[in-house]
Motif scaffolding. Structure first.
Motif, short mmCIF file in Angstrom:
data_model
loop_
_atom_site.label_atom_id
_atom_site.label_comp_id
_atom_site.label_asym_id
_atom_site.label_seq_id
_atom_site.Cartn_x
_atom_site.Cartn_y
_atom_site.Cartn_z
N LEU A 1 -1.08 -4.27 -8.29
CA LEU A 1 -0.33 -3.99 -7.07
C LEU A 1 -0.96 -2.86 -6.26
CD1 LEU A 1 2.16 -5.50 -6.12
CD2 LEU A 1 3.56 -3.57 -6.87
N MET A 2 -1.62 -1.92 -6.93
CA MET A 2 -2.24 -0.80 -6.24
C MET A 2 -3.64 -1.12 -5.71
SD MET A 2 -0.05 1.68 -6.14
CE MET A 2 1.20 0.43 -5.91
N ILE A 3 -4.38 -1.96 -6.43
CA ILE A 3 -5.77 -2.28 -6.05
C ILE A 3 -5.83 -3.43 -5.05
CG2 ILE A 3 -8.00 -3.07 -6.93
CD1 ILE A 3 -7.30 -1.69 -9.58
N PHE A 4 -4.91 -4.35 -5.17
CA PHE A 4 -4.89 -5.54 -4.31
C PHE A 4 -5.02 -5.22 -2.82
CE2 PHE A 4 -1.87 -8.05 -1.70
CZ PHE A 4 -2.59 -9.23 -1.60
N PRO A 5 -4.25 -4.24 -2.27
CA PRO A 5 -4.38 -3.95 -0.83
C PRO A 5 -5.76 -3.42 -0.45
CG PRO A 5 -2.38 -2.97 -1.73
CD PRO A 5 -3.19 -3.44 -2.89
N ILE A 6 -6.42 -2.69 -1.35
CA ILE A 6 -7.75 -2.15 -1.06
C ILE A 6 -8.75 -3.28 -0.89
CG2 ILE A 6 -9.63 -0.71 -1.96
CD1 ILE A 6 -7.52 0.88 -3.52
N MET B 1 1.94 -5.16 -20.52
CA MET B 1 1.66 -5.75 -19.22
C MET B 1 1.93 -4.80 -18.06
SD MET B 1 0.35 -8.66 -19.45
CE MET B 1 0.51 -9.07 -17.71
N VAL B 2 2.68 -3.73 -18.31
CA VAL B 2 3.04 -2.79 -17.24
C VAL B 2 1.82 -2.20 -16.54
CG1 VAL B 2 4.16 -0.58 -16.73
CG2 VAL B 2 5.31 -2.26 -18.19
N PRO B 3 0.83 -1.64 -17.29
CA PRO B 3 -0.35 -1.07 -16.61
C PRO B 3 -1.14 -2.09 -15.80
CG PRO B 3 -0.23 -0.32 -18.89
CD PRO B 3 0.76 -1.43 -18.74
N VAL B 4 -1.22 -3.32 -16.31
CA VAL B 4 -1.97 -4.36 -15.59
C VAL B 4 -1.28 -4.70 -14.28
CG1 VAL B 4 -2.82 -6.73 -15.69
CG2 VAL B 4 -2.87 -5.31 -17.74
N PHE B 5 0.03 -4.90 -14.33
CA PHE B 5 0.78 -5.23 -13.12
C PHE B 5 0.67 -4.12 -12.08
CE2 PHE B 5 4.75 -4.80 -10.69
CZ PHE B 5 4.78 -6.01 -10.04
N VAL B 6 0.82 -2.88 -12.52
CA VAL B 6 0.78 -1.74 -11.60
C VAL B 6 -0.61 -1.62 -10.96
CG1 VAL B 6 0.98 0.77 -11.41
CG2 VAL B 6 2.59 -0.50 -12.83
N ARG C 1 0.81 -1.21 0.00
CA ARG C 1 0.00 0.00 0.00
C ARG C 1 0.85 1.27 0.00
NH1 ARG C 1 -5.35 0.72 2.56
NH2 ARG C 1 -5.12 -1.42 3.26
N THR C 2 2.04 1.20 0.62
CA THR C 2 2.85 2.41 0.80
C THR C 2 3.88 2.64 -0.31
OG1 THR C 2 4.38 1.15 2.22
CG2 THR C 2 2.60 2.36 3.31
N VAL C 3 4.10 1.67 -1.17
CA VAL C 3 5.09 1.84 -2.24
C VAL C 3 4.61 2.91 -3.22
CG1 VAL C 3 6.21 0.71 -4.20
CG2 VAL C 3 5.90 -0.54 -2.08
N PRO C 4 5.45 3.89 -3.56
CA PRO C 4 5.05 4.94 -4.51
C PRO C 4 4.67 4.36 -5.87
CG PRO C 4 7.08 5.54 -3.38
CD PRO C 4 6.80 4.12 -3.02
N VAL C 5 3.61 4.91 -6.47
CA VAL C 5 3.12 4.40 -7.75
C VAL C 5 4.20 4.50 -8.82
CG1 VAL C 5 1.38 4.68 -9.55
CG2 VAL C 5 0.76 5.01 -7.15
N MET C 6 4.90 5.63 -8.86
CA MET C 6 5.93 5.82 -9.89
C MET C 6 7.05 4.80 -9.78
SD MET C 6 5.20 7.96 -12.11
CE MET C 6 3.75 8.97 -12.34
N SER C 7 7.41 4.43 -8.55
CA SER C 7 8.44 3.41 -8.38
C SER C 7 7.99 2.08 -8.95
CB SER C 7 8.77 3.25 -6.89
OG SER C 7 9.27 4.44 -6.35
#
Length: 196
Positions: free
Chosen positions: A72-77, A64-69, A45-51
């Protein structure tokens, strides 16, 4: 471009939902698993999106980059909402299920899942908006062949202000329409009717 971005967002939501639901159920049910998985979810949850986007550009193909990102961002929610739903399950219902001799799987399907569904839908409502933003941001940097983010980047490079605003409006409309569809589903929940 719109269709490709929509598909990437949909893939990200589906994968995030499957992973988040599974991890959330496990974390909410087993305290040891919760102690093990909670730091990992919090870290994600805390990892910066740009990183995440920059690392994904190194590890994966452009599409595949947008899907992976987004995953990783939605999974914690999703995980946090499902875990909260499991924790809020009425213990008396579990006791009743035990008294009637229900198996663990039967209690999961008949008791836990119906309790968790409202929490899942609340998580999805937040996840949809985040999903569109993250996918388009990842597309701006990774630049797949067909993507709203690629259109935004090219418009910015050519100083086409009107085109940037047009792509932005398209993204806003798509996000709004997605939330509208989810709200429609929530208002017509068949499982609530079945329980009445």
């Amino acid at each position: 471009s719109v269709g490709a971005t929509a598909l990437r967002t949909l893939y990200g939501l589906i994968i995030s939902f499957l992973l988040g639901f599974t991890v959330g159920i496990i974390s909410g049910t087993y305290s040891r698993a919760d102690a093990l998985l909670s730091p990992l979810v919090s870290l994600t949850r805390t990892v910066p999106v740009m990183s995440v986007i920059l690392l994904a550009m190194i590890w994966f193909k452009t599409d595949m980059v947008p899907v992976f990102v987004s995953v990783l961002m939605i999974f914690p929610i999703i995980t946090a909402n499902v875990r909260t739903g499991v924790k809020n399950t009425d213990l008396k219902l579990h006791e009743l299920g035990t008294a009637y001799g229900l198996t663990r799987m039967e209690m999961l399907v008949e008791i836990t899942v119906p309790t968790v569904i409202p929490f899942v839908l609340a998580g999805l409502r937040s996840a949809i908006g985040v999903g569109w933003k993250v996918v388009i941001a990842a597309e701006v940097l990774s630049q797949p062949v067909s993507a709203i983010g690629t259109g935004l980047q090219f418009a910015q490079m050519n100083l086409e202000t009107a085109e940037v605003m047009a792509w932005t409006l398209v993204a806003v409309i798509l996000s709004w329409f997605s939330e509208l569809v989810l709200d429609f589903i929530i208002r017509h929940r068949r499982w609530e009717r079945a329980n009445v």
